[in-house]
Design a protein around this motif. Structure first.
Motif, PDB file in Angstrom:
ATOM      1  N   ASP A 104       0.802  -1.227   0.000  1.00 56.16           N
ATOM      2  CA  ASP A 104       0.000   0.000   0.000  1.00 56.16           C
ATOM      3  C   ASP A 104       0.834   1.277   0.000  1.00 56.16           C
ATOM      4  OD1 ASP A 104      -1.966   1.841   0.033  1.00 56.16           O
ATOM      5  OD2 ASP A 104      -2.599   1.471   2.111  1.00 56.16           O
ATOM      6  N   ASP A 105       1.114   1.769  -1.187  1.00 57.79           N
ATOM      7  CA  ASP A 105       1.834   3.034  -1.297  1.00 57.79           C
ATOM      8  C   ASP A 105       0.911   4.247  -1.223  1.00 57.79           C
ATOM      9  OD1 ASP A 105       4.403   1.711  -1.583  1.00 57.79           O
ATOM     10  OD2 ASP A 105       5.057   3.521  -2.644  1.00 57.79           O
ATOM     11  N   ALA A 111       0.712  10.576  -0.029  1.00 55.32           N
ATOM     12  CA  ALA A 111      -0.340   9.623  -0.396  1.00 55.32           C
ATOM     13  C   ALA A 111      -0.224   9.014  -1.788  1.00 55.32           C
ATOM     14  CB  ALA A 111      -1.729  10.228  -0.171  1.00 55.32           C
ATOM     15  N   SER A 112       0.978   9.009  -2.345  1.00 60.31           N
ATOM     16  CA  SER A 112       1.187   8.211  -3.564  1.00 60.31           C
ATOM     17  C   SER A 112       2.619   7.705  -3.649  1.00 60.31           C
ATOM     18  CB  SER A 112       0.842   8.988  -4.840  1.00 60.31           C
ATOM     19  OG  SER A 112       1.979   9.684  -5.329  1.00 60.31           O
ATOM     20  N   PHE A 113       2.797   6.735  -4.533  1.00 61.19           N
ATOM     21  CA  PHE A 113       4.093   6.116  -4.820  1.00 61.19           C
ATOM     22  C   PHE A 113       5.148   7.146  -5.216  1.00 61.19           C
ATOM     23  CE2 PHE A 113       7.148   3.843  -7.377  1.00 61.19           C
ATOM     24  CZ  PHE A 113       7.185   2.546  -6.896  1.00 61.19           C
ATOM     25  N   LYS A 114       4.703   8.281  -5.802  1.00 56.50           N
ATOM     26  CA  LYS A 114       5.622   9.276  -6.355  1.00 56.50           C
ATOM     27  C   LYS A 114       6.582   9.870  -5.328  1.00 56.50           C
ATOM     28  CE  LYS A 114       4.048   9.296 -10.635  1.00 56.50           C
ATOM     29  NZ  LYS A 114       2.859   8.449 -10.585  1.00 56.50           N
ATOM     30  N   LEU A 145       6.529  16.157  -5.143  1.00 58.65           N
ATOM     31  CA  LEU A 145       7.641  17.109  -5.189  1.00 58.65           C
ATOM     32  C   LEU A 145       7.323  18.312  -4.308  1.00 58.65           C
ATOM     33  CD1 LEU A 145      10.406  17.687  -6.429  1.00 58.65           C
ATOM     34  CD2 LEU A 145       9.245  18.984  -8.226  1.00 58.65           C
ATOM     35  N   SER A 146       6.059  18.700  -4.331  1.00 62.32           N
ATOM     36  CA  SER A 146       5.600  19.842  -3.555  1.00 62.32           C
ATOM     37  C   SER A 146       5.763  19.590  -2.043  1.00 62.32           C
ATOM     38  CB  SER A 146       4.131  20.061  -3.935  1.00 62.32           C
ATOM     39  OG  SER A 146       3.551  21.111  -3.261  1.00 62.32           O
ATOM     40  N   GLY A 147       5.309  18.439  -1.595  1.00 61.83           N
ATOM     41  CA  GLY A 147       5.383  18.111  -0.159  1.00 61.83           C
ATOM     42  C   GLY A 147       6.816  17.917   0.294  1.00 61.83           C
ATOM     43  N   LEU A 148       7.600  17.174  -0.483  1.00 65.27           N
ATOM     44  CA  LEU A 148       8.992  16.946  -0.088  1.00 65.27           C
ATOM     45  C   LEU A 148       9.781  18.242  -0.123  1.00 65.27           C
ATOM     46  CD1 LEU A 148       8.944  13.457  -1.441  1.00 65.27           C
ATOM     47  CD2 LEU A 148      10.091  14.006   0.710  1.00 65.27           C
ATOM     48  N   SER A 149       9.459  19.122  -1.087  1.00 65.47           N
ATOM     49  CA  SER A 149      10.122  20.423  -1.135  1.00 65.47           C
ATOM     50  C   SER A 149       9.765  21.253   0.099  1.00 65.47           C
ATOM     51  CB  SER A 149       9.713  21.189  -2.397  1.00 65.47           C
ATOM     52  OG  SER A 149      10.262  20.582  -3.538  1.00 65.47           O
ATOM     53  N   ALA A 150       8.490  21.226   0.469  1.00 71.64           N
ATOM     54  CA  ALA A 150       8.069  21.985   1.660  1.00 71.64           C
ATOM     55  C   ALA A 150       8.841  21.508   2.887  1.00 71.64           C
ATOM     56  CB  ALA A 150       6.562  21.835   1.876  1.00 71.64           C
ATOM     57  N   SER A 151       9.125  20.222   2.947  1.00 72.93           N
ATOM     58  CA  SER A 151       9.792  19.678   4.142  1.00 72.93           C
ATOM     59  C   SER A 151      11.228  20.174   4.276  1.00 72.93           C
ATOM     60  CB  SER A 151       9.739  18.142   4.138  1.00 72.93           C
ATOM     61  OG  SER A 151      10.720  17.584   3.281  1.00 72.93           O
ATOM     62  N   THR A 380      -0.741   2.171  -5.860  1.00 71.76           N
ATOM     63  CA  THR A 380       0.153   3.313  -6.034  1.00 71.76           C
ATOM     64  C   THR A 380      -0.396   4.644  -5.521  1.00 71.76           C
ATOM     65  OG1 THR A 380      -0.727   3.252  -8.277  1.00 71.76           O
ATOM     66  CG2 THR A 380       1.513   2.431  -7.967  1.00 71.76           C
ATOM     67  N   GLY A 381      -1.699   4.707  -5.215  1.00 72.13           N
ATOM     68  CA  GLY A 381      -2.237   5.996  -4.768  1.00 72.13           C
ATOM     69  C   GLY A 381      -3.448   5.836  -3.855  1.00 72.13           C
ATOM     70  N   ASN A 382      -3.561   6.736  -2.898  1.00 74.61           N
ATOM     71  CA  ASN A 382      -4.637   6.693  -1.907  1.00 74.61           C
ATOM     72  C   ASN A 382      -5.994   7.085  -2.501  1.00 74.61           C
ATOM     73  OD1 ASN A 382      -6.310   7.625   0.447  1.00 74.61           O
ATOM     74  ND2 ASN A 382      -4.445   7.058   1.520  1.00 74.61           N
ATOM     75  N   GLY A 383      -7.038   6.408  -2.046  1.00 68.26           N
ATOM     76  CA  GLY A 383      -8.395   6.677  -2.541  1.00 68.26           C
ATOM     77  C   GLY A 383      -8.883   8.084  -2.272  1.00 68.26           C
ATOM     78  N   LEU A 384      -8.362   8.715  -1.219  1.00 74.01           N
ATOM     79  CA  LEU A 384      -8.808  10.076  -0.903  1.00 74.01           C
ATOM     80  C   LEU A 384      -8.315  11.100  -1.926  1.00 74.01           C
ATOM     81  CD1 LEU A 384      -8.367   9.995   2.977  1.00 74.01           C
ATOM     82  CD2 LEU A 384     -10.500   9.868   1.671  1.00 74.01           C
ATOM     83  N   LYS A 385      -7.426  10.690  -2.799  1.00 69.74           N
ATOM     84  CA  LYS A 385      -6.939  11.573  -3.872  1.00 69.74           C
ATOM     85  C   LYS A 385      -8.050  11.913  -4.867  1.00 69.74           C
ATOM     86  CE  LYS A 385      -2.210  11.626  -3.645  1.00 69.74           C
ATOM     87  NZ  LYS A 385      -1.339  12.748  -3.995  1.00 69.74           N
TER      88      LYS A 385
END
Ligand code: PLP
Ligand code: ZN
Length: 416
Positions: A104-105, A111-114, A145-151, A380-385
């Protein structure tokens, strides 16, 4: 990075030093995707299944000696990787099979494999001192990329088609990215992003262009094999859009095989939506993917809608070299797979994630898999997407909520 010996063009086979080229083979332009080459003898001295067994790092960084980053580069704080691999006996039984697991990625930080690839992009961009990083995306690579960049406080510019699901756009805006909604398809957004990166000198994370993205994605193959005690599965089902995930899984398996940590190669089963089936067509008809023109792509599974899969060379090799197959499923089958997977395993997938399971259902019905095989399905991706698609999916199988007045009498009309 003494463990990285070069970057090899997947078209001409020419090998470059890592500091000699930026992204693609100069002789082959944007199509000249490179593959990172390693010194496995050296890596085998630094990392063993035994070291890993003792590691307390439950992220992709547990495999650092196998990744194209400097050993002492700082890594983002978000916990990417080591997602659960759930045994799914009820799904297996329902399909006449014995051994099915769901990885479960959808549980990655964005919330995704990316996230696996974007984590590498952020480290790599910071090693290079990039001021701005950019990507085009159907939504998930962008959110990652957005989330990891924010971190790590990394400035970034994101190109997505204006049709991207609202949840994904909300992630981008919330993480503080500069967001460009391209009036066109993902393929249009991709071309514009390539042009922009060249024009402004931004670090380019694009899939099927930046050679390091497959290297992040390969960590899922490491995890699957390690979670199964280094006894590799017989098949892995995964959905395919640009083909970077399936190519990355193949790369990870080849790494493990070269190191002697697994003794067989699982068959890779690429699942495509019927409305976005470029790879299926090319594989089925033996077409030349260097000359095959783009197709019109349209599917409910937005994350795998790609008219010209950018990583098609690696994606085709992943299936042919492992004796796997491409499988095509309809949008109706994809939607049905969302509640089926959720009810049979507790894993809620977005359409592109459920596509992998729809592919297993089809393969089981068509007799492509045998009962004894050990099979992994990658979500590869969460249903809430994409809640709108989930609501459509449950309606299609006749599930709906019932209204009730706030008193027991009203309840008794339902339960008696
Ligand atoms: C990107 C993505 C895929 C497909 O990956 P490719 O590398 O484009 O083939 C599948 N599922 C989800 C949820 C994705 O975000
Ligand atoms: Zn080349």
């Amino acid at each position: 990075m003494d463990h990285v010996v070069g970057l090899k063009c997947v078209i001409c086979g020419k090998t470059y030093r890592a500091d000699e080229v930026e992204y693609v083979c100069p002789d082959h332009g944007d199509e000249g995707i490179l593959d990172v080459q390693y010194d496995y003898d050296l890596i085998g001295q630094r990392l063993t299944p035994g070291n890993l067994g003792a590691s307390t790092d439950f992220t992709i960084w547990r495999y650092k000696p196998l990744l194209p980053i400097k050993p002492n580069s700082p890594v983002p704080p978000l916990a990417v990787g080591w997602t659960p691999l759930y045994p799914a006996p009820r799904l297996a039984a329902g399909l006449g099979l014995k051994h099915v697991w769901v990885k479960d990625d959808g549980r990655q930080p964005t919330a995704s494999f990316k996230d696996r690839a974007s984590a590498i992009a952020v480290v790599n961009a910071q090693e290079k001192g990039a001021k701005i990083v950019t990507t085009a995306s159907t939504g998930n690579a962008a959110a990652a990329l957005s989330g990891l960049s924010a971190s790590v406080e990394q400035e970034n510019v994101i190109f997505v088609p204006e049709s991207a699901p609202p949840a994904k756009i909300a992630q981008l805006l919330t993480f503080g990215s500069t967001v460009l909604l391209v009036k066109g398809t993902y393929d249009d957004a991709f071309e514009l992003c390539l042009d922009a990166a060249k024009e402004y000198g931004w670090y380019n994370r694009n899939t099927g262009y930046n050679p390091y993205m497959s290297e992040g994605k390969k960590t899922a193959a490491f995890e699957i094999c390690e979670q199964l005690g280094w006894d590799a599965p017989d098949r892995i089902f995964v959905s395919v859009g640009d083909g970077c995930i399936i190519g990355g899984l193949h790369k990870g398996l080849k790494d493990l095989y070269a190191l002697g940590w697994i003794d067989k190669m699982p068959k890779l089963m690429g699942v495509q939506a019927a409305g976005s089936d470029y790879m299926y067509q090319a594989w089925q008809n033996g077409e030349d993917i260097l000359t095959k023109p783009p197709i019109e792509a349209a599917t409910v599974a937005d994350s795998i809608s790609a008219g010209l899969p950018r990583d098609r060379i690696k994606a085709l090799a992943a299936v042919t070299e492992t004796d796997g197959a491409y499988i095509r499923v309809t949008d109706d089958e994809i939607l049905q797979a969302i509640p089926a997977l959720a009810r049979g395993s507790g894993v809620f997938a977005e359409p592109a994630g459920a596509t992998a399971y729809a592919g297993l259902v089809k393969a089981a019905n068509d007799g492509l898999v045998s009962a004894e095989e050990r099979i992994v399905v990658l979500n590869t991706g969460n249903g809430l997407k994409d809640v709108a698609s989930a609501m459509k999916a449950v309606e299609a199988v006749g599930t709906r909520a019932r209204y009730v007045a706030p008193n027991l009498e009203s309840l008794k009309e339902i339960f008696g």
